[in-house]
Design a protein around this motif. Structure first.
Motif, PDB file in Angstrom:
ATOM      1  N   GLY A 221     -18.728  10.444  27.424  1.00 55.54           N
ATOM      2  CA  GLY A 221     -17.995   9.607  28.371  1.00 55.54           C
ATOM      3  C   GLY A 221     -16.979   8.682  27.743  1.00 55.54           C
ATOM      4  N   ALA A 222     -16.264   9.140  26.678  1.00 58.06           N
ATOM      5  CA  ALA A 222     -15.223   8.305  26.090  1.00 58.06           C
ATOM      6  C   ALA A 222     -14.099   8.134  27.095  1.00 58.06           C
ATOM      7  CB  ALA A 222     -14.688   8.954  24.811  1.00 58.06           C
ATOM      8  N   ALA A 223     -13.489   6.946  27.106  1.00 59.32           N
ATOM      9  CA  ALA A 223     -12.486   6.657  28.130  1.00 59.32           C
ATOM     10  C   ALA A 223     -11.067   6.632  27.577  1.00 59.32           C
ATOM     11  CB  ALA A 223     -12.802   5.319  28.792  1.00 59.32           C
ATOM     12  N   ASP A 224     -10.864   6.006  26.424  1.00 60.62           N
ATOM     13  CA  ASP A 224      -9.501   5.761  25.945  1.00 60.62           C
ATOM     14  C   ASP A 224      -9.006   6.904  25.053  1.00 60.62           C
ATOM     15  OD1 ASP A 224      -7.116   4.812  25.190  1.00 60.62           O
ATOM     16  OD2 ASP A 224      -7.824   2.887  24.437  1.00 60.62           O
ATOM     17  N   ALA A 225      -8.031   7.680  25.559  1.00 59.79           N
ATOM     18  CA  ALA A 225      -7.575   8.867  24.839  1.00 59.79           C
ATOM     19  C   ALA A 225      -6.851   8.514  23.539  1.00 59.79           C
ATOM     20  CB  ALA A 225      -6.663   9.703  25.736  1.00 59.79           C
ATOM     21  N   ASP A 226      -6.002   7.461  23.578  1.00 56.33           N
ATOM     22  CA  ASP A 226      -5.173   7.151  22.411  1.00 56.33           C
ATOM     23  C   ASP A 226      -5.999   6.862  21.160  1.00 56.33           C
ATOM     24  OD1 ASP A 226      -2.827   7.487  23.661  1.00 56.33           O
ATOM     25  OD2 ASP A 226      -2.543   5.375  24.178  1.00 56.33           O
ATOM     26  N   THR A 227      -7.156   6.203  21.346  1.00 57.45           N
ATOM     27  CA  THR A 227      -7.942   5.782  20.192  1.00 57.45           C
ATOM     28  C   THR A 227      -9.289   6.491  20.135  1.00 57.45           C
ATOM     29  OG1 THR A 227      -8.674   3.910  21.517  1.00 57.45           O
ATOM     30  CG2 THR A 227      -6.857   3.516  19.985  1.00 57.45           C
ATOM     31  N   LEU A 228      -9.381   7.673  20.784  1.00 51.78           N
ATOM     32  CA  LEU A 228     -10.650   8.408  20.826  1.00 51.78           C
ATOM     33  C   LEU A 228     -11.238   8.621  19.438  1.00 51.78           C
ATOM     34  CD1 LEU A 228     -12.807  10.309  22.114  1.00 51.78           C
ATOM     35  CD2 LEU A 228     -11.188  12.166  21.760  1.00 51.78           C
ATOM     36  N   VAL A 229     -10.398   9.127  18.495  1.00 50.16           N
ATOM     37  CA  VAL A 229     -10.904   9.451  17.161  1.00 50.16           C
ATOM     38  C   VAL A 229     -11.447   8.197  16.475  1.00 50.16           C
ATOM     39  CG1 VAL A 229     -10.216  10.263  14.877  1.00 50.16           C
ATOM     40  CG2 VAL A 229      -9.432  11.461  16.915  1.00 50.16           C
ATOM     41  N   LEU A 230     -10.772   7.056  16.699  1.00 48.44           N
ATOM     42  CA  LEU A 230     -11.193   5.820  16.022  1.00 48.44           C
ATOM     43  C   LEU A 230     -12.461   5.247  16.637  1.00 48.44           C
ATOM     44  CD1 LEU A 230      -7.674   4.142  15.774  1.00 48.44           C
ATOM     45  CD2 LEU A 230      -8.904   5.357  13.970  1.00 48.44           C
ATOM     46  N   GLU A 231     -12.663   5.474  17.943  1.00 45.50           N
ATOM     47  CA  GLU A 231     -13.762   4.775  18.617  1.00 45.50           C
ATOM     48  C   GLU A 231     -15.003   5.632  18.843  1.00 45.50           C
ATOM     49  OE1 GLU A 231     -11.778   3.080  21.974  1.00 45.50           O
ATOM     50  OE2 GLU A 231     -10.888   1.505  20.737  1.00 45.50           O
ATOM     51  N   LEU A 232     -14.861   6.957  18.709  1.00 45.96           N
ATOM     52  CA  LEU A 232     -16.011   7.822  18.979  1.00 45.96           C
ATOM     53  C   LEU A 232     -17.233   7.534  18.080  1.00 45.96           C
ATOM     54  CD1 LEU A 232     -16.927  10.164  20.818  1.00 45.96           C
ATOM     55  CD2 LEU A 232     -16.237  11.720  19.002  1.00 45.96           C
ATOM     56  N   PRO A 233     -17.037   7.306  16.752  1.00 41.21           N
ATOM     57  CA  PRO A 233     -18.228   7.056  15.926  1.00 41.21           C
ATOM     58  C   PRO A 233     -19.087   5.908  16.437  1.00 41.21           C
ATOM     59  CG  PRO A 233     -16.329   7.425  14.528  1.00 41.21           C
ATOM     60  CD  PRO A 233     -15.816   7.360  15.933  1.00 41.21           C
ATOM     61  N   ARG A 234     -18.457   4.785  16.801  1.00 45.53           N
ATOM     62  CA  ARG A 234     -19.241   3.631  17.275  1.00 45.53           C
ATOM     63  C   ARG A 234     -19.834   3.891  18.657  1.00 45.53           C
ATOM     64  NH1 ARG A 234     -15.928  -0.811  14.840  1.00 45.53           N
ATOM     65  NH2 ARG A 234     -17.079  -1.384  12.954  1.00 45.53           N
ATOM     66  N   LEU A 235     -19.166   4.797  19.424  1.00 48.43           N
ATOM     67  CA  LEU A 235     -19.683   5.122  20.753  1.00 48.43           C
ATOM     68  C   LEU A 235     -20.994   5.909  20.638  1.00 48.43           C
ATOM     69  CD1 LEU A 235     -18.619   4.827  23.726  1.00 48.43           C
ATOM     70  CD2 LEU A 235     -17.772   7.165  23.495  1.00 48.43           C
ATOM     71  N   MET A 236     -21.101   6.714  19.572  1.00 47.85           N
ATOM     72  CA  MET A 236     -22.257   7.601  19.448  1.00 47.85           C
ATOM     73  C   MET A 236     -23.367   7.035  18.586  1.00 47.85           C
ATOM     74  SD  MET A 236     -20.423  11.317  19.270  1.00 47.85           S
ATOM     75  CE  MET A 236     -21.983  12.137  18.943  1.00 47.85           C
ATOM     76  N   THR A 237     -23.033   6.141  17.672  1.00 46.85           N
ATOM     77  CA  THR A 237     -24.063   5.596  16.797  1.00 46.85           C
ATOM     78  C   THR A 237     -23.652   4.188  16.393  1.00 46.85           C
ATOM     79  OG1 THR A 237     -25.226   5.829  14.708  1.00 46.85           O
ATOM     80  CG2 THR A 237     -22.982   6.628  14.742  1.00 46.85           C
ATOM     81  N   ASP A 238     -24.659   3.326  16.185  1.00 50.60           N
ATOM     82  CA  ASP A 238     -24.277   1.979  15.755  1.00 50.60           C
ATOM     83  C   ASP A 238     -24.877   1.686  14.388  1.00 50.60           C
ATOM     84  OD1 ASP A 238     -26.024   1.250  18.712  1.00 50.60           O
ATOM     85  OD2 ASP A 238     -26.933   1.699  16.760  1.00 50.60           O
ATOM     86  N   GLY A 239     -24.723   0.479  13.933  1.00 52.06           N
ATOM     87  CA  GLY A 239     -25.240   0.119  12.627  1.00 52.06           C
ATOM     88  C   GLY A 239     -24.297   0.551  11.528  1.00 52.06           C
ATOM     89  N   VAL A 240     -24.841   0.649  10.312  1.00 50.35           N
ATOM     90  CA  VAL A 240     -24.026   0.923   9.137  1.00 50.35           C
ATOM     91  C   VAL A 240     -23.322   2.274   9.246  1.00 50.35           C
ATOM     92  CG1 VAL A 240     -24.031   1.172   6.638  1.00 50.35           C
ATOM     93  CG2 VAL A 240     -25.578  -0.458   7.726  1.00 50.35           C
ATOM     94  N   LEU A 241     -24.031   3.290   9.743  1.00 50.03           N
ATOM     95  CA  LEU A 241     -23.446   4.626   9.838  1.00 50.03           C
ATOM     96  C   LEU A 241     -22.181   4.601  10.688  1.00 50.03           C
ATOM     97  CD1 LEU A 241     -23.680   7.573   9.063  1.00 50.03           C
ATOM     98  CD2 LEU A 241     -25.046   7.947  11.129  1.00 50.03           C
ATOM     99  N   GLY A 242     -22.263   3.921  11.836  1.00 45.14           N
ATOM    100  CA  GLY A 242     -21.095   3.801  12.698  1.00 45.14           C
ATOM    101  C   GLY A 242     -19.949   3.104  11.990  1.00 45.14           C
ATOM    102  N   ASP A 243     -20.270   2.063  11.226  1.00 47.00           N
ATOM    103  CA  ASP A 243     -19.222   1.324  10.505  1.00 47.00           C
ATOM    104  C   ASP A 243     -18.549   2.192   9.448  1.00 47.00           C
ATOM    105  OD1 ASP A 243     -19.719  -0.883  11.995  1.00 47.00           O
ATOM    106  OD2 ASP A 243     -21.003  -1.873  10.518  1.00 47.00           O
ATOM    107  N   VAL A 244     -19.384   2.921   8.681  1.00 48.55           N
ATOM    108  CA  VAL A 244     -18.823   3.749   7.607  1.00 48.55           C
ATOM    109  C   VAL A 244     -17.907   4.825   8.187  1.00 48.55           C
ATOM    110  CG1 VAL A 244     -19.399   5.447   5.825  1.00 48.55           C
ATOM    111  CG2 VAL A 244     -20.708   3.326   6.008  1.00 48.55           C
ATOM    112  N   LEU A 245     -18.399   5.491   9.270  1.00 48.62           N
ATOM    113  CA  LEU A 245     -17.581   6.551   9.868  1.00 48.62           C
ATOM    114  C   LEU A 245     -16.297   5.986  10.466  1.00 48.62           C
ATOM    115  CD1 LEU A 245     -20.286   8.800  11.586  1.00 48.62           C
ATOM    116  CD2 LEU A 245     -19.240   9.044   9.332  1.00 48.62           C
ATOM    117  N   THR A 246     -16.387   4.800  11.059  1.00 48.69           N
ATOM    118  CA  THR A 246     -15.186   4.170  11.605  1.00 48.69           C
ATOM    119  C   THR A 246     -14.182   3.883  10.487  1.00 48.69           C
ATOM    120  OG1 THR A 246     -16.470   3.153  13.359  1.00 48.69           O
ATOM    121  CG2 THR A 246     -14.305   2.207  12.915  1.00 48.69           C
ATOM    122  N   GLY A 247     -14.691   3.371   9.364  1.00 52.90           N
ATOM    123  CA  GLY A 247     -13.807   3.109   8.222  1.00 52.90           C
ATOM    124  C   GLY A 247     -13.127   4.391   7.763  1.00 52.90           C
ATOM    125  N   LEU A 248     -13.884   5.485   7.743  1.00 53.15           N
ATOM    126  CA  LEU A 248     -13.351   6.756   7.262  1.00 53.15           C
ATOM    127  C   LEU A 248     -12.237   7.271   8.184  1.00 53.15           C
ATOM    128  CD1 LEU A 248     -13.891   8.546   4.882  1.00 53.15           C
ATOM    129  CD2 LEU A 248     -15.608   9.787   6.199  1.00 53.15           C
TER     130      LEU A 248
END
Lengths: 492, 123
Positions: free
Chosen positions: A291-318
């Motif tokens: 259920g991601a909503a924002d198309a422009d930033t989908l790639v940047l925001e999907l990791p945090r949408l699916m998982t939180d904590g350190v893993l989400g942060d690392v993937l977001t950084g990547l």
């Protein structure tokens, strides 16, 4: 700055520093003007192919495709397919002859082939126009990304990207940029591949929820009925034929040692792009499932949408690092191409070689940078798509006819460039100004390639026939140079 | 004084030791033969490019037309995944590489044949 923004900020700083470091390291090998323009033609196919891939995969590929597919579905897959197939068309029609022509830039090719200063100047204008049309959205995309990743104001992204590109291009030229671009291809691939692999595992662990899709999401046509069919084929023509006319793509071919190396390089590029373009639609599929909503930033925001904590942060950084690398590499390639043309046609007459290149680089970067700050809503994906249409309507006919048809004349080339350029640029201007798209008129202008390319080719052929007596005397000799293998000892 | 010794003239035939020259000379001098050689190379390479592009057009280029004429064909699912996604999202890429690979091999073969032809020595 809050903790949310930390991974993105770290990623941007690391990519910028790594880019500058590799660029400086490459500088040790840059000594001559030839190094600056074409890396002295000594780049081997695998390194060169990575560099081409790194340069070609822009923000539109890294962020844009996933967002477009998320919103519009299967018809958007034509963009990555077309951007890859464009290299196959380039391979079979121009790769080896273009390298064998021995020219530095597109205007050089036109002048050498047709023996006319007029054609040369017209080509230079078109190169700069396409380059700037393509650079503005890169800078704007950088603004949107930094705004999403670290909450920076919109003007920060363009300034950071512009500054890093300028330092790299003006200090090291083509040689150092080759290493930077090659590094950035692998960075971008890693920055999509690792997150998508991790996210697929998480998706499987969640019980593999099915993507929620609207009715016609899986239809490979842009729009309905005959208009959809026309738009799809016009987009296919623009991307298949436009790739060979993009200034930052063409300039890379001059860095190959010979014609065969140019072909092999292109083949490796096909493989590298294919590996990359499998990934963005997976982001779209996962975005639909969660259920991601924002198309422009989908790639940047999907990791945090699916998982939180350190893993989400690392993937977001990547993914932020990958997006930033996309802006840097494409902007650098375009800046190099535009600077090369500006140097040869404007600044080199007044300044010594390397200084001339640096001054040209400053002009090449600051003009589109100013434009992107002045026009913040230019439309990223649209502008890139239109740049392809303009390239397909101008340089594609010039290259294909110039390489395969001895009868092309300077007058014919000028006629085709003017007709194709005016048609496609006019359509671009109309489309950018007028947002409502309804009826055949708007559809035809929204995707001009299907009529502007045939019109440009017809103009070139007809005017060349009418001026057949002015076919350059050296045309046959030039054909020998373009098509015969370098191994033969011929008078070229 | 009137009897001058005639200048000494050396009488020779064609030099039998001269090496036969390769046909690259025909290309350089643009003789009719050289033009035929070059035209045949160009024809082979252009024909090859046209064949590859035709295959590209028939395979990938026919998909929108298929979706327009017979939407049902495009909407087929395999194991819950629409086939069109597998085709446009994955399968096209190895197909493009395969076409490119075939082209590079054939183009280099054409060039090798041309090199063999014009490097042959004239008798």
């Amino acid at each position: 700055m809050d903790l949310e923004a930390l991974p993105g900020a770290v990623a941007v700083v690391v990519v910028a520093v790594a880019t500058l470091a590799i660029g400086t390291w490459g500088l040790r090998f840059s000594r001559t003007t030839s190094d600056f323009f074409v890396a002295s033609r000594t780049v081997n196919p695998r390194l060169n192919a990575s560099a081409i891939g790194g340069e070609y995969l822009s923000a539109a590929s890294f962020l844009g495709i996933a967002g477009l597919v998320l919103t519009f579905g299967a018809d958007m897959l034509w963009y990555p397919v077309g951007w890859t197939a464009g290299y196959l068309v380039l391979l079979v029609l121009v790769a080896a002859p273009l390298r064998r022509s021995g020219a530095y830039t597109l205007p050089d090719f036109a002048e050498a082939r047709l023996g006319s200063r007029g054609v040369r100047h017209l080509c230079s204008v078109v190169v700069v126009a396409i380059g700037w049309l393509y650079l503005v959205p890169q800078f704007e995309g950088a603004g949107i990304t930094l705004a999403a990743a670290i909450d920076a104001p919109r003007w920060v992204g363009p300034l950071v990207v512009g500054a890093v590109v300028l330092v790299n291009v003006s200090s090291g030229g083509m040689r150092s940029i080759t290493f930077v671009q090659a590094f950035q291809y692998w960075l971008k691939l890693t920055a999509l591949l690792v997150p998508v692999a991790v996210l697929l595992v998480i998706w499987a662990g969640d019980g593999a929820p099915r993507p929620v899709t609207p009715q016609d999401w899986s239809m490979p046509l842009l729009g309905d009925g005959a208009q959809g069919l026309y738009s799809t084929y016009s987009l296919i023509l623009a991307t298949f034929l436009g790739t060979m006319g993009l200034p930052h793509v063409v300039v890379r071919f001059y860095t190959n040692p010979d014609g065969r190396a140019a072909r092999r390089t292109t083949l490796v590029v096909l493989a590298l792009l294919g590996i990359f373009y499998v990934l963005p639609p997976l982001f779209a599929m996962l975005g639909r499932a969660y259920g991601a909503a924002d198309a422009d930033t989908l790639v940047l925001e999907l990791p945090r949408l699916m998982t939180d904590g350190v893993l989400g942060d690392v993937l977001t950084g990547l993914v932020t690092a990958g997006a930033f690398a996309a802006f840097l590499s494409t902007s650098s390639g375009l800046a190099i191409a535009v600077s090369g043309v500006l140097t040869q046609d404007v600044t080199v007459r007044r300044l010594p070689d390397v200084t001339a290149f640096r001054v040209a680089a400053v002009i090449a970067v600051t003009v589109p940078l100013a434009a992107s700050l002045a026009l913040p809503d230019f439309g990223v994906a649209r502008a890139v798509g239109l740049a392809f249409a303009v390239a397909a309507s101008t340089f594609c006919p010039l290259l294909v006819l110039g390489i395969w048809w001895r009868g092309l004349t300077a007058a014919g080339a000028i006629a085709g460039l003017l007709v194709g350029g005016a048609g496609s640029v006019g359509a671009v201007a109309w489309t950018l100004a007028d947002d409502a798209s309804s009826g055949w008129f708007d559809v035809l202008l929204g995707q001009p390639a299907a009529w502007s390319v045939p019109v440009a080719v017809t103009a070139m052929v007809v005017v060349s026939r009418l001026t057949a007596r002015t076919v350059p005397a050296h045309a046959r000799r030039f054909m020998v140079r373009l098509h015969t293998p370098e191994a033969l000892e011929l008078d070229r | 004084m009137s009897e001058r010794t005639p200048e000494r003239v050396r009488v020779t035939g064609p030099d039998r030791r001269a090496r036969p020259r390769p046909r690259t000379g025909d290309i350089d001098e643009e003789t009719p033969l050289g033009r035929i050689y070059l035209a045949s190379l160009l024809r082979d390479q252009l024909w090859l490019a046209a064949r590859i592009l035709a295959v590209l057009g028939i395979t990938i280029g026919s998909i929108p037309l298929l979706a327009f004429v017979a939407p049902g064909v495009v909407d087929v699912h395999v194991a819950g995944v629409p086939v069109i996604w597998l085709v446009l999202g994955v399968a096209v890429y190895p197909w493009l590489v395969l076409l490119g690979w075939r082209y590079v091999r054939a183009a280099e073969r054409n060039e090798d044949a041309f090199v063999d032809l014009v490097s042959e020595l004239e008798r």
